[in-house]
Design a protein around this motif. Structure first.
Motif, mmCIF file in Angstrom:
data_model
loop_
_atom_site.group_PDB
_atom_site.id
_atom_site.type_symbol
_atom_site.label_atom_id
_atom_site.label_comp_id
_atom_site.label_asym_id
_atom_site.label_seq_id
_atom_site.Cartn_x
_atom_site.Cartn_y
_atom_site.Cartn_z
ATOM 1 N N PRO A 36 0.807 -1.230 0.000
ATOM 2 C CA PRO A 36 0.000 0.000 0.000
ATOM 3 C C PRO A 36 0.836 1.274 0.000
ATOM 4 N N ILE A 37 1.997 1.244 0.661
ATOM 5 C CA ILE A 37 2.853 2.425 0.663
ATOM 6 C C ILE A 37 3.421 2.672 -0.735
ATOM 7 N N LEU A 38 3.774 1.588 -1.435
ATOM 8 C CA LEU A 38 4.251 1.745 -2.808
ATOM 9 C C LEU A 38 3.171 2.350 -3.693
ATOM 10 N N ILE A 39 1.936 1.874 -3.551
ATOM 11 C CA ILE A 39 0.834 2.434 -4.331
ATOM 12 C C ILE A 39 0.612 3.891 -3.957
ATOM 13 N N LEU A 40 0.675 4.181 -2.660
ATOM 14 C CA LEU A 40 0.510 5.562 -2.204
ATOM 15 C C LEU A 40 1.595 6.463 -2.783
ATOM 16 N N ALA A 41 2.859 5.992 -2.729
ATOM 17 C CA ALA A 41 3.966 6.804 -3.248
ATOM 18 C C ALA A 41 3.829 7.032 -4.739
ATOM 19 N N ALA A 42 3.440 5.969 -5.465
ATOM 20 C CA ALA A 42 3.273 6.125 -6.910
ATOM 21 C C ALA A 42 2.122 7.060 -7.239
ATOM 22 N N THR A 43 1.066 7.011 -6.423
ATOM 23 C CA THR A 43 -0.090 7.873 -6.657
ATOM 24 C C THR A 43 0.278 9.337 -6.458
ATOM 25 N N TRP A 44 0.992 9.623 -5.391
ATOM 26 C CA TRP A 44 1.391 11.004 -5.118
ATOM 27 C C TRP A 44 2.428 11.507 -6.123
#
Length: 301
Positions: free
Chosen positions: A74-82
């Protein structure tokens, strides 16, 4: 018995079990086996086996693999989203996703944007990710037989620090090795970068989670073992993982990808925990190597 089995530290129960088995053997087998098991290799084998059984290493590795999957991804998805407004190509590159499986990741994060997370969502993802740190804390406290540090707001930064370090290791681990390959000799530098990164991570994580309760020099043997084993695990995973991901994506979709990554994370977690156990056995041994690792005077010969 003709010779006495000696065991240092708290692992006396394993030594008593070995003695009980040796007493049942005929003298011609008992004497040489006692000599072998009383030496460093024998002591290490017996104590490591006892530690693996006591700590239930396979179950702990599965728990940590599941926590890693639900915390770091989820942190990877969050970082990619931002960073890229929902573009999933960066996540696919980080995860080593083959081309045929990238569409599944595209569907999984399609429509995600910074508004979908927001500040509250970001905080929730980060707080949930600390479950991985707590699972690792329990594991390392059991391995080193030390009390778990007290939990509180002042110590919460340790949980976040571990999650951040592990996430950065996933994001930049492969890219740093690839960039190092341009330096001569090209075959040596990628290996050196990988080994250095693994040693730093495998030393930092237990040290910070245990609040420095175990000296970094005692953690080094386990970290070095982890780095050496990963030199074989990474090439094997580079061959197996892309094929397994394609097959899983074709047959089961995103759930297939999840199970495939869980299987891979289980192997890495098992290596991580098993190396820490062996490192503890080596560092706490009563012989000269254990004394050198602990930084104390060696026993008299």
């Amino acid at each position: 018995m003709d010779e006495t089995w000696e065991e240092s530290g708290p692992e006396t129960l394993a030594a008593e079990r070995v003695e009980a088995v040796l007493r049942r053997l005929p003298p011609r087998l008992r004497v040489p086996l006692t000599r072998i098991l009383s030496r460093w290799l024998g002591r290490t084998l017996i104590r490591a086996t006892d530690a693996f059984l006591r700590l239930e290493v396979f179950d702990r590795a599965m728990t940590i693999a599941a926590q890693f999957f639900t915390s770091v991804l989820p942190i990877l998805i969050l970082a990619a989203t931002w960073a890229s407004a929902g573009d999933s190509s960066r996540i696919s590159d980080i995860l080593g996703m083959p081309d045929q499986s990238r569409s599944v990741i595209d569907e999984a994060v399609q429509g995600a944007d910074t508004a979908a997370f927001g500040i509250a969502g970001t905080l929730l993802v980060l707080i949930s990710a600390t479950s991985l740190s707590r699972a690792l804390t329990r594991a390392f406290a059991a391995i080193w037989r030390v009390p778990r540090p007290r939990t509180g707001l002042r110590s919460a930064w340790r949980w976040f620090a571990v999650v951040v370090v592990l996430t950065l290791a996933v994001i930049f681990g492969n890219s740093l090795s690839q960039q190092a390959s341009v330096l001569p000799p090209r075959e040596i530098w990628p290996i050196a970068v990988s080994v250095l990164g693994d040693v730093v991570v495998a030393t930092f994580v237990p040290w910070v989670l245990l609040s420095g309760g175990v000296a970094a020099r005692r953690l080094f043997p386990g970290a070095a073992l982890f780095a050496v084993v990963m030199l074989a695990v990474r090439p094997a995973s580079d061959v197996w993982l892309p094929r397994a991901l394609d097959v899983s994506a074709d047959r089961y979709g995103s759930i297939g990808l999840a199970f495939t990554y869980l299987a891979w994370l289980y192997v890495v977690s098992l290596v991580f925990i098993a190396s820490a156990v062996l490192g503890q056995v080596i560092a706490s041994d009563a012989g000269r190597l254990g004394a050198w690792v602990r930084g104390v005077s060696p026993p008299p010969t």
